[in-house]
Design a protein around this motif. Structure first.
Motif, PDB file in Angstrom:
ATOM      1  N   ASN A 340       5.272 -38.343 -44.857  1.00  9.48           N
ATOM      2  CA  ASN A 340       6.282 -38.311 -43.796  1.00  9.48           C
ATOM      3  C   ASN A 340       7.650 -37.880 -44.321  1.00  9.48           C
ATOM      4  N   THR A 341       7.851 -37.897 -45.642  1.00  8.28           N
ATOM      5  CA  THR A 341       9.131 -37.486 -46.212  1.00  8.28           C
ATOM      6  C   THR A 341       9.159 -36.000 -46.568  1.00  8.28           C
ATOM      7  N   THR A 342       8.114 -35.261 -46.171  1.00  4.75           N
ATOM      8  CA  THR A 342       8.073 -33.821 -46.444  1.00  4.75           C
ATOM      9  C   THR A 342       8.630 -32.997 -45.286  1.00  4.75           C
ATOM     10  N   VAL A 343       8.954 -33.645 -44.165  1.00  3.56           N
ATOM     11  CA  VAL A 343       9.292 -32.912 -42.943  1.00  3.56           C
ATOM     12  C   VAL A 343      10.564 -32.092 -43.113  1.00  3.56           C
ATOM     13  N   TYR A 344      11.578 -32.663 -43.772  1.00  2.56           N
ATOM     14  CA  TYR A 344      12.834 -31.914 -43.922  1.00  2.56           C
ATOM     15  C   TYR A 344      12.618 -30.670 -44.771  1.00  2.56           C
ATOM     16  N   ALA A 345      11.912 -30.803 -45.889  1.00  2.00           N
ATOM     17  CA  ALA A 345      11.657 -29.648 -46.753  1.00  2.00           C
ATOM     18  C   ALA A 345      10.845 -28.588 -46.022  1.00  2.00           C
ATOM     19  N   LEU A 346       9.906 -29.019 -45.182  1.00  2.00           N
ATOM     20  CA  LEU A 346       9.104 -28.075 -44.402  1.00  2.00           C
ATOM     21  C   LEU A 346       9.991 -27.265 -43.469  1.00  2.00           C
ATOM     22  N   ASP A 347      10.872 -27.940 -42.771  1.00  2.00           N
ATOM     23  CA  ASP A 347      11.738 -27.268 -41.806  1.00  2.00           C
ATOM     24  C   ASP A 347      12.707 -26.319 -42.492  1.00  2.00           C
ATOM     25  N   ILE A 348      13.392 -26.811 -43.497  1.00  2.00           N
ATOM     26  CA  ILE A 348      14.409 -25.965 -44.125  1.00  2.00           C
ATOM     27  C   ILE A 348      13.760 -24.873 -44.961  1.00  2.00           C
ATOM     28  N   GLY A 349      12.600 -25.159 -45.560  1.00  2.00           N
ATOM     29  CA  GLY A 349      11.925 -24.153 -46.370  1.00  2.00           C
ATOM     30  C   GLY A 349      11.451 -22.974 -45.547  1.00  2.00           C
ATOM     31  N   SER A 350      10.862 -23.239 -44.385  1.00  2.00           N
ATOM     32  CA  SER A 350      10.392 -22.139 -43.540  1.00  2.00           C
ATOM     33  C   SER A 350      11.566 -21.329 -43.007  1.00  2.00           C
ATOM     34  N   ASN A 351      12.672 -22.005 -42.649  1.00  2.00           N
ATOM     35  CA  ASN A 351      13.860 -21.288 -42.157  1.00  2.00           C
ATOM     36  C   ASN A 351      14.481 -20.418 -43.231  1.00  2.00           C
ATOM     37  N   ILE A 352      14.584 -20.945 -44.442  1.00  2.00           N
ATOM     38  CA  ILE A 352      15.199 -20.179 -45.527  1.00  2.00           C
ATOM     39  C   ILE A 352      14.314 -19.008 -45.935  1.00  2.00           C
ATOM     40  N   THR A 353      12.992 -19.177 -45.877  1.00  2.00           N
ATOM     41  CA  THR A 353      12.091 -18.055 -46.159  1.00  2.00           C
ATOM     42  C   THR A 353      12.373 -16.898 -45.201  1.00  2.00           C
ATOM     43  N   THR A 354      12.504 -17.203 -43.934  1.00  2.00           N
ATOM     44  CA  THR A 354      12.828 -16.171 -42.943  1.00  2.00           C
ATOM     45  C   THR A 354      14.170 -15.523 -43.254  1.00  2.00           C
ATOM     46  N   TYR A 355      15.152 -16.343 -43.640  1.00  6.96           N
ATOM     47  CA  TYR A 355      16.474 -15.812 -43.981  1.00  6.96           C
ATOM     48  C   TYR A 355      16.397 -14.857 -45.164  1.00  6.96           C
ATOM     49  N   PHE A 356      15.658 -15.239 -46.212  1.00  2.18           N
ATOM     50  CA  PHE A 356      15.586 -14.377 -47.389  1.00  2.18           C
ATOM     51  C   PHE A 356      14.820 -13.088 -47.100  1.00  2.18           C
ATOM     52  N   GLU A 357      13.844 -13.127 -46.223  1.00  3.63           N
ATOM     53  CA  GLU A 357      13.186 -11.886 -45.819  1.00  3.63           C
ATOM     54  C   GLU A 357      14.198 -10.921 -45.212  1.00  3.63           C
ATOM     55  N   GLU A 358      15.105 -11.445 -44.432  1.00  2.00           N
ATOM     56  CA  GLU A 358      16.146 -10.604 -43.827  1.00  2.00           C
ATOM     57  C   GLU A 358      17.196 -10.211 -44.867  1.00  2.00           C
ATOM     58  N   TYR A 359      17.581 -11.136 -45.722  1.00  2.00           N
ATOM     59  CA  TYR A 359      18.622 -10.880 -46.721  1.00  2.00           C
ATOM     60  C   TYR A 359      18.186  -9.785 -47.693  1.00  2.00           C
ATOM     61  N   PHE A 360      16.948  -9.880 -48.198  1.00  2.00           N
ATOM     62  CA  PHE A 360      16.445  -8.887 -49.148  1.00  2.00           C
ATOM     63  C   PHE A 360      15.850  -7.672 -48.444  1.00  2.00           C
ATOM     64  N   ASN A 361      15.615  -7.798 -47.137  1.00  2.00           N
ATOM     65  CA  ASN A 361      14.994  -6.737 -46.349  1.00  2.00           C
ATOM     66  C   ASN A 361      13.611  -6.381 -46.889  1.00  2.00           C
ATOM     67  N   ILE A 362      12.894  -7.400 -47.333  1.00  2.00           N
ATOM     68  CA  ILE A 362      11.531  -7.251 -47.857  1.00  2.00           C
ATOM     69  C   ILE A 362      10.734  -8.463 -47.402  1.00  2.00           C
ATOM     70  N   SER A 363       9.579  -8.240 -46.783  1.00  2.00           N
ATOM     71  CA  SER A 363       8.758  -9.349 -46.303  1.00  2.00           C
ATOM     72  C   SER A 363       8.183 -10.144 -47.469  1.00  2.00           C
ATOM     73  N   PHE A 364       7.992 -11.434 -47.244  1.00  2.00           N
ATOM     74  CA  PHE A 364       7.327 -12.275 -48.235  1.00  2.00           C
ATOM     75  C   PHE A 364       5.920 -11.731 -48.456  1.00  2.00           C
ATOM     76  N   PRO A 365       5.518 -11.497 -49.714  1.00  2.00           N
ATOM     77  CA  PRO A 365       4.295 -10.719 -49.957  1.00  2.00           C
ATOM     78  C   PRO A 365       2.991 -11.508 -49.946  1.00  2.00           C
ATOM     79  N   LEU A 366       3.027 -12.816 -49.725  1.00  2.00           N
ATOM     80  CA  LEU A 366       1.802 -13.600 -49.718  1.00  2.00           C
ATOM     81  C   LEU A 366       1.518 -14.128 -48.309  1.00  2.00           C
TER      82      LEU A 366
END
Length: 1006
Positions: A340-366
């Motif tokens: 139950n303590t993984t929820v914050y990391a799940l939320d922020i991790g998925s959001n930041i992944t999307t942000y970095f895809e836009e920042y680097f202009n390269i899709s996550f490759p996996l």
């Protein structure tokens, strides 16, 4: 990898590591031959003239070189199970001088004779006695690997890295399926090489497959493929996990364990059917094993990647799941009771992944991204592609128990590791001398990711407190090192996992972004990542891409500029002084905190001049002029032209402290800046208020500014309500506080700080409301209360003691066995302060309560808080006992144990106790931490950082006589320089500073 302050080493002999399988006949033959030699030597001793039979003593090479990339320490427990061993190696050791090895005497780089293309890897870990129906192989794993490689240069030897692995069988075939005979193998321990000597030459341009069956050890260290455990409902749960960076993949499989030998990895893991097994790729099949109760999970092949990014986890874990906007399956794993303590990391991790895809202009490759918290982990986290592994404090967050700083740590570490998916994994440094490309960049953009996900946290403003100003302290030493530094052996590689690679690297990239502008910077990064995708690159490749992006815009020669920041250590101080009515003279000089000590010449002298991008503005009347910029182009000085001056105008340089340099002014300008702070401090940007304080106090330490000028900048602080300037002040004042711990000036300093913090303390109060208060308001409250208690505000100490006693009473009366967060009256943000000062102001009963809570809690952040607070005891015998506890791994986890001696040393009563304990238990600490990535360095530098007497320096010098500090050699050298600097400060500045506080303190209160 996120750097911890931190790390470890292994504590057992590693004579084993590679070897060959011997037949019974061979073993018998060797024994007979050995006996014959012994008899012959005995006869010679008996009948030859009377001479010593002892062998002459000469230099002895180590049997292994271990490199542990851990950001926390390891205590190696006694070995209770039969160790993994190999037969003795009878073949002569082979030393390979690699053509790409850098400098003597270490020559342990692989040649480019053979280039790996892919690995097919099978692993089967044994974690319980009944896994094999026998107990003699528990904590081992079976392995099988097929290495597909191309022969680049004709050779008769295949050389791989390997450590603590027993080879059962090996075969070599060519691409046509023809077997190539392996005549023998041998091991070169110092380089951790295993050599397969083949019967016929391997042909240039031809592909081969080397298949190896082997047995490995799931050892108790925190590197390679290792074991860990946790307790659930009174039962020990075992797990296997990994930490490969920088040189520990060789513990999991024979491989080409250098970053530029990228390959594709196809993995299968056989595991108990009640366990989870994870690897880099997404699972593509799960099939029943031939062994009843076991499964075989196969994973998607990875992209081309380096061995240090390999990861496997096998154990009992649960997860939460989401999908990113780009369709990536995102999971966060933990022990089942902590899921139950993984929820914050799940939320922020998925959001930041999307942000970095836009920042680097390269899709996550996996196709997937797993993040998992394991109970014992050396670093803060490790950026394995598709399977990021964290220590629990860096991934798990529970708002009922954990503080705002715990939450920010989770967000920052997650952002840092996700940034590596592009900068480090997709494009990897060619060799470890460019480590900063990985870690400096991730440290820079981690804040950008968090700023996107948590826009009200002020991460951009916090950068100067988190990275830039702290790393100035290390880089001002003559024993610092360049960002880009040649490294060879594992010890040298481990040495540079420090704040120079991380925080200075981040700071100069932030500076470069300011020089080029965001659009050019991002365009260059994108070109660099696309050009070297799934390949390796070096620093000059990044500079070339950024230079191309700037063509026709700024036309900056990025390499020319940045070489001055990466190829030489240190940074400049820019003296910005009025020359005449319309000009300023801006001059630069290498800033050293101890100029008399000189500069380490091991890196050569490239002039210690920099390309300085100088930004500046001035205040005229009530208005700012628009900021200006000019270059000091690797010259000692330049003239800055200004418009006509106005009465009482003042100048400010290094706007928002984007530049990696300090600024000094003439006395008049300092005085006017100080007056402006008193009149209206908000006119000056937040980052620059922090900069003025940090620069002035450090300039005063070396005599470039009179101390009263620096101290006058603090007069306005009773009106300061922003976190970043307060954090800067507390940082510089802490140095004086530590120096004054045995000096008459401490009393007036204490009164002064108590009064300066009082308005903030009164304004913010103890009424903490994490749900409604802004993030930095919470941070500021923690500072206000913690500082008030530190400088003995009696109301603060009483409040802390009252809350601590209430907690103890609630716990004693908890007959309903309510969870701890329901009976604890202390806000999560204030736990550290209350725990610390409750124990400090209490006695044995309070300490024992805290120790019991440390043992009982399952929350990793809560454990860390108690671990720190317990060091606040004022009883020497309790502190000594606490140090003994820290070396018992049944009481303190191996990843955390080294913190205890550091924390005790920060307690003025505990400083000498910790120092004596380190010297008395030197061999134990060396065994635990001596070859770790940074724990050993951390212990030495932290325990000695406040030494400021000739006697302490003499003890420090004597302590080092005849000792080999390994990866902590640089830290020991720096500790001597710091002690000399402190002694000089006590001689030249202590009385002046004490007198200023004595004059200032009565004027504002007592």
């Amino acid at each position: 990898m996120t750097k911890e302050e931190f790390n470890f080493e292994e504590g057992e002999d590693k004579e084993s590591g590679g070897g060959r399988f011997f037949t019974t006949f061979q073993i018998v033959f060797i024994c007979i031959a050995g006996a014959a030699v012994i008899i012959a030597v005995g006869c010679m001793c008996a009948f030859l003239p009377d001479r010593s039979c002892e062998q002459p003593i000469g230099p002895e090479l180590p049997t292994t070189v271990t490199a542990e990339p851990t950001e926390a320490p390891l205590t190696e427990p006694p070995v209770t199970e039969p160790p993994v061993t190999e037969p003795p190696v009878t073949e002569p050791r082979v030393t390979t001088l690699a053509p790409n090895a850098t400098t003597e005497p270490w020559s342990g780089r692989l040649t480019y004779d053979l280039i790996p293309e892919s690995y097919e890897l099978y692993l089967k870990p044994y974690l319980y006695d009944d896994d094999l129906g026998e107990g003699d192989r528990i904590f081992t794993f079976d392995g099988r690997v097929k290495i597909h490689f191309r022969c680049n240069t004709t050779t008769q030897m295949v050389t791989l890295h390997m450590l603590n692995i027993t080879i059962h069988d090996s075969t070599l075939t060519d691409s046509d399926g023809n077997e190539v005979g392996i005549e023998s193998n041998s091991f070169t321990p110092i380089y951790e090489f295993v050599h397969f000597h083949v019967a016929a030459e391997l042909e240039e341009g031809k592909d081969y497959i080397l298949e190896i069956e082997y047995l490995g050890e799931l050892w108790a260290g925190l590197s390679g493929f290792y074991r860990s455990s946790y307790e659930e409902d009174g039962e020990i749960k075992w797990l296997a996990t990994t930490q490969m960076q920088p040189t520990s993949a060789r513990r999991a499989l024979p491989c080409f364990d250098e970053p530029d030998f990228k390959a594709v990895f196809q993995t299968q893991i056989e595991h108990r059917d009640d366990m989870v097994a994870l690897s880099n790729g997404i699972e593509i099949s799960v099939n029943e094993s031939e062994t009843e109760g076991w499964l075989i999970t196969e994973y998607e092949a990875t992209p081309m990647m380096s061995t240090y990014l390999l990861a496997f986890v096998v154990g009992y874990f649960n997860y939460t799941e989401t999908y990113t906007d780009g369709g990536i399956r995102f999971r966060v794993w933990s022990r089942p009771e902590a899921v139950n303590t993984t929820v914050y990391a799940l939320d922020i991790g998925s959001n930041i992944t999307t942000y970095f895809e836009e920042y680097f202009n390269i899709s996550f490759p996996l196709e997937k991204q797993d993040m998992i918290a394991v109970p014992d982990f050396s670093a803060g986290a490790m950026e394995n592609w598709g399977l990021i592994i964290y220590r629990e404090t860096a991934l798990l967050y529970d708002s009922r128990v954990n503080s705002a700083s715990n939450k920010q740590r989770v967000a920052t570490v997650v952002s840092h590791e996700l940034a590596h998916m592009w900068f480090g994994n997709l494009v990897t440094c060619l060799w470890w001398d460019d480590l900063w490309l990985n870690e400096g960049f991730a440290s820079y953009v981690e804040g950008l990711g968090v700023e996107y996900a948590e826009p009200y946290w002020g991460m951009n403003e916090q950068f100067v407190d988190l990275h830039l100003q702290p790393v100035f302290d290390l880089d001002a030493l003559g024993t610092s090192h360049p960002v880009q530094v040649a490294v060879n052996s594992p010890d040298e590689i481990n040495e540079i996992f420090d704040s120079i690679s991380y925080s200075k690297g981040a700071s100069i990239l932030r500076m470069l972004n300011d020089i080029l502008g965001e659009d050019v910077f991002l365009s260059g990064l994108n070109a660099y990542l696309l050009r070297y995708r799934e390949d390796n690159a070096k620093t000059d490749d990044l500079w070339a891409a950024l230079t191309e992006a700037d063509e026709g815009i700024g036309n900056n020669d990025v390499k020319q500029i940045m070489d001055t920041w990466t190829l030489q250590m240190g940074f400049p101080v820019v003296d910005f002084r009025r020359f005449d009515d319309t000009h300023f003279n801006a001059s630069q000089e290498h800033f050293l905190i101890n100029p008399d000590a000189g500069v380490d010449d091991r890196y050569g002298d490239v002039g210690y001049l920099w390309y300085v991008y100088l930004t500046y503005t001035r205040m005229t009347g009530a208005d700012f002029e628009n900021p200006n910029a000019t270059w000091i182009e690797k010259e000692p000085w330049t003239l800055v032209h200004l418009s006509s001056p106005m009465e009482n105008d003042w100048f400010l340089a290094n706007i928002q402290q984007y530049g990696f340099y300090r600024v000094n002014y003439d006395d008049e300008n300092w005085a006017r800046l100080s007056q402006q702070l008193v009149d209206s401090h908000v006119v000056i940007p937040i980052e620059n208020r922090a900069q003025l304080i940090n620069d002035a106090f450090n300039l005063a330490r070396v005599g470039r500014v009179d101390y009263p000028i620096a101290l006058d900048l603090t007069l306005y602080m009773e009106n300061e309500d922003d976190y970043v300037p307060w954090e800067a002040l507390l940082g510089v004042i802490s140095y004086i506080t530590d120096m004054f711990s045995r000096h008459y000036g401490y009393g007036s300093l204490e009164r002064y700080m108590r009064e300066k913090i009082q308005p903030l303390y009164d304004d913010l109060t103890w009424d903490d409301d994490p749900d409604n208060d802004l993030h930095l308001v919470q941070y500021n409250r923690v500072n206000a209360i913690g500082t008030s208690c530190k400088y003995r505000n009696q109301d603060c100490l009483d409040q802390a003691s009252t809350l601590f006693q209430e907690y103890m009473e609630n716990d004693a009366n908890n007959t309903d066995n309510l969870p701890d967060y329901e009976i604890n009256p202390i806000s999560p943000n204030l736990k550290t302060t209350v725990y610390c000062y409750g124990i400090q102001e209490g006695g044995q009963e309070e300490w024992e309560f805290g120790w019991r809570k440390y043992i009982e809690t399952l929350d990793a952040n809560e454990k860390s808080t108690w671990l720190f607070a317990l060091s606040y005891s004022q009883a020497p015998w309790i502190l000594s006992r606490y140090l003994d506890y820290s070396l018992d791994e049944d009481l303190v986890r191996s990843q955390d144990s080294y913190y205890v001696i550091v924390y005790v040393s920060r307690n003025y009563i505990g400083r000498s106790i910790a120092w004596d304990y380190l010297r008395s238990n030197w061999e134990t600490y060396k065994q635990y931490y001596g070859e770790s990535l940074s724990a050993f360095s951390y212990i030495i530098s932290e325990i000695t950082e406040d030494f400021n007497t000739d006697l302490e320096l003499e003890e420090l010098m004597a302590f080092g006589e005849g000792k080999n500090f390994g990866s902590a050699t640089r830290a020991y050298e720096q500790s001597i320089e710091v002690a000399n600097t402190n002694i000089a400060w006590m001689s030249t500045s202590a009385d002046t500073v004490a007198d200023w506080f004595e004059d200032a303190a009565p004027a504002i209160g007592e």
